[in-house]
Motif scaffolding. Structure first.
Motif, PDB file in Angstrom:
ATOM      1  N   UNK A 143       0.857  -1.177   0.000  1.00 31.02           N
ATOM      2  CA  UNK A 143       0.000   0.000   0.000  1.00 31.02           C
ATOM      3  C   UNK A 143       0.896   1.231   0.000  1.00 31.02           C
ATOM      4  N   UNK A 144       0.789   1.994  -1.048  1.00 26.15           N
ATOM      5  CA  UNK A 144       1.652   3.145  -1.263  1.00 26.15           C
ATOM      6  C   UNK A 144       1.007   4.412  -0.687  1.00 26.15           C
ATOM      7  N   UNK A 145       1.818   5.425  -0.538  1.00 22.00           N
ATOM      8  CA  UNK A 145       1.335   6.734  -0.113  1.00 22.00           C
ATOM      9  C   UNK A 145       1.002   7.571  -1.347  1.00 22.00           C
ATOM     10  N   UNK A 146       0.346   8.683  -1.127  1.00 24.04           N
ATOM     11  CA  UNK A 146      -0.035   9.561  -2.230  1.00 24.04           C
ATOM     12  C   UNK A 146       1.177  10.069  -3.007  1.00 24.04           C
ATOM     13  N   UNK A 147       2.289  10.297  -2.309  1.00 28.19           N
ATOM     14  CA  UNK A 147       3.461  10.841  -2.981  1.00 28.19           C
ATOM     15  C   UNK A 147       4.334   9.784  -3.652  1.00 28.19           C
TER      16      UNK A 147
END
Length: 155
Positions: A143-147
């Motif tokens: 699960x990645x972050x927005x950036x």
């Protein structure tokens, strides 16, 4: 299989109708593969999907293409008539924690000249941090972050 050197991706951008149609076609498979990936990783390395640990499978996959496909990139293999490789960043609405909103990065393949009927799910992007010298990775994440940039991946 195409490599990053063989595929010139366009710049990240909001999805247009054609991209949404591709992802709509693959939505059931994407959700199935998210659940499968989490269950597989939980058997040997639960840190991969740790940000979703408290979520049911239904909560984890409660995303829609119209509301949650937020960014796409695509490109063609320069060496063959392979078709398009399409990457998408999909928000997981149930994840908004100390790291911010959660996203998965998905890769699809759209073979040439057949419309969306033959769209192929390829993979979900996951990362493993550097090894700690004992054969273990320092961190894992699906699960990645927005950036986190939407970039080429082969997994």
């Amino acid at each position: 299989m195409a490599s990053a050197d063989e595929v010139a991706l366009n710049a990240p951008h909001a999805p247009k109708e054609a991209a949404k149609e591709l992802f709509h076609t693959a939505l059931h498979r994407i959700k199935h593969e998210v659940i499968k990936s989490r269950h597989d990783w939980d058997k040997h390395e639960p840190r991969m999907w740790a940000r979703a640990a408290s979520l049911s499978d239904a909560e984890l996959t409660a995303f829609t293409i119209d509301d949650d496909l937020v960014e796409v990139r695509s490109g063609h293999d320069s060496g063959a008539d392979y078709g398009a490789i399409v990457f998408g960043k999909i928000r997981i609405p149930a994840i908004n924690d100390e790291e911010g909103q959660g996203f998965i990065h998905v890769r699809l393949h759209d073979p040439p000249n057949r419309g969306v009927d033959d769209v192929i799910f390829h993979s979900i992007y996951t990362e493993e941090g550097p090894e700690d010298g004992k054969g273990h990775h320092e961190w894992y994440k699906a699960i990645m972050t927005d950036d986190a940039p939407l970039k080429f991946f082969n997994e």
